[in-house]
Design an enzyme around this catalytic site. Sequence first.
Site, mmCIF file in Angstrom:
data_model
loop_
_atom_site.group_PDB
_atom_site.id
_atom_site.type_symbol
_atom_site.label_atom_id
_atom_site.label_comp_id
_atom_site.label_asym_id
_atom_site.label_seq_id
_atom_site.Cartn_x
_atom_site.Cartn_y
_atom_site.Cartn_z
ATOM 1 C CG ASP A 106 -1.814 -1.082 1.334
ATOM 2 O OD1 ASP A 106 -2.141 -1.742 0.199
ATOM 3 O OD2 ASP A 106 -2.273 -1.692 2.520
HETATM 4 N N1 URA Z 1 -1.163 -6.243 3.524
HETATM 5 C C1 URA Z 1 -1.773 -4.617 3.772
HETATM 6 O O1 URA Z 1 -2.617 -4.978 4.345
HETATM 7 N N2 URA Z 1 -0.995 -3.772 3.110
HETATM 8 C C2 URA Z 1 0.125 -4.146 2.492
HETATM 9 O O2 URA Z 1 0.608 -3.143 2.186
HETATM 10 C C3 URA Z 1 0.645 -5.252 2.514
HETATM 11 C C4 URA Z 1 -0.021 -6.295 2.936
#
Ligand code: URA
Length: 261
Positions: A106
Site C-alpha cells: 500500500d
Molecule cells: N497487507 C496490507 O494490508 N498492506 C500491504 O501493503 C501489504 C499487506
Amino acid sequence: MPLIRLDKFISERTEFSRSEIKNLVGRKRVTVDGQVVKNSDLKINPDTAKVFVDDNEIRSERFRYILLNKPAGYVCSTSDNDGANVMELIPENLRTKNMFPAGRLDKDSLGALLITDDGDLAHRMLSPKRHVSKIYIVKLDRPFKIEYINLFKNGLKLASGEVCLPAEVRGSELSEKLAFIQIFEGKYHQVKRMFSAVGNHVEVLMRISLGNLILPEKLAFGECMELLHKDVENLFLTPDFDDFCRNFTGNFSAKLINNGS
Ligand code: URA
C-alpha cells in the site's frame, strides 16, 4: 557492445558462481559457438555468442532484479498518473524499460519490494498456487493478544466474509504493540484487514521478507540493491517463522516504533 568475461556472463544469468564455472570449464562442459572453452576468463560478445553449459543454452537476455526498501508515500505502479511511484526510486543505471513492481505494498506501507523486468518470475512469485511466504512487522494500535496466534493459524474470517489461509503471528519482545506476521497469499490490504478482524488496527506495516529473501538492515528507506540471479531463487523458499522472529534484530523495529522514519 563491449566484450565481457565468460564467467561474468554465465554467473549473471545462472546460479553458478565464478568458481563453479571455472570447474565446469575444467571439465569441458562449457562451449562458446560450438567450441569447448579452455579458460573461464575468455572474452565474449554477450549479444552474439552462443554459450552452452552441457545442453543448456545460456541466453544473452539478462533480467534485472532490484530489491527496494519502499518508503511511505509511494504507490506501486509504473504510471506517472498515480502520483509519486516506486519506479522513481530506482537509479537510472539500474532501471530497464520493462521494469515493474512484482507485487504490491500500500502507499503507506514500507519495506521489501521486488522490482524486475522478468515477467515469468513475477508471475511465478505472485501465483496464488505458489503460496510464497511474506513476513511483515506491524505496529498495532492496541497490544498484541496471545489469542491471535490460534485465530490466525485457523484461517481468519475477514469482515468481507473472505477466509484467509492459515497464517502465523507472534508478538515482539520489544513492544507489546509490535508483532510479526507471516502470510502465504496476497489479498487486498490483507494484513490490515486481518488485524481489524480481531479488533485491532495496523498503524505501520513493513514487509521484511519475501520468501527467504530478507530485507537487509543496511538498506535505508528509499534505497535499493541489485540482486543476483541466485538470490532470486530464495523467493521460493519459506523461512521458519519462529527462527526468523527470534533472529530478527531490533533496528527495523525501532524505526517502526518511530513510525517508519
Ligand atoms: N497487507 C496490507 O494490508 N498492506 C500491504 O501493503 C501489504 C499487506
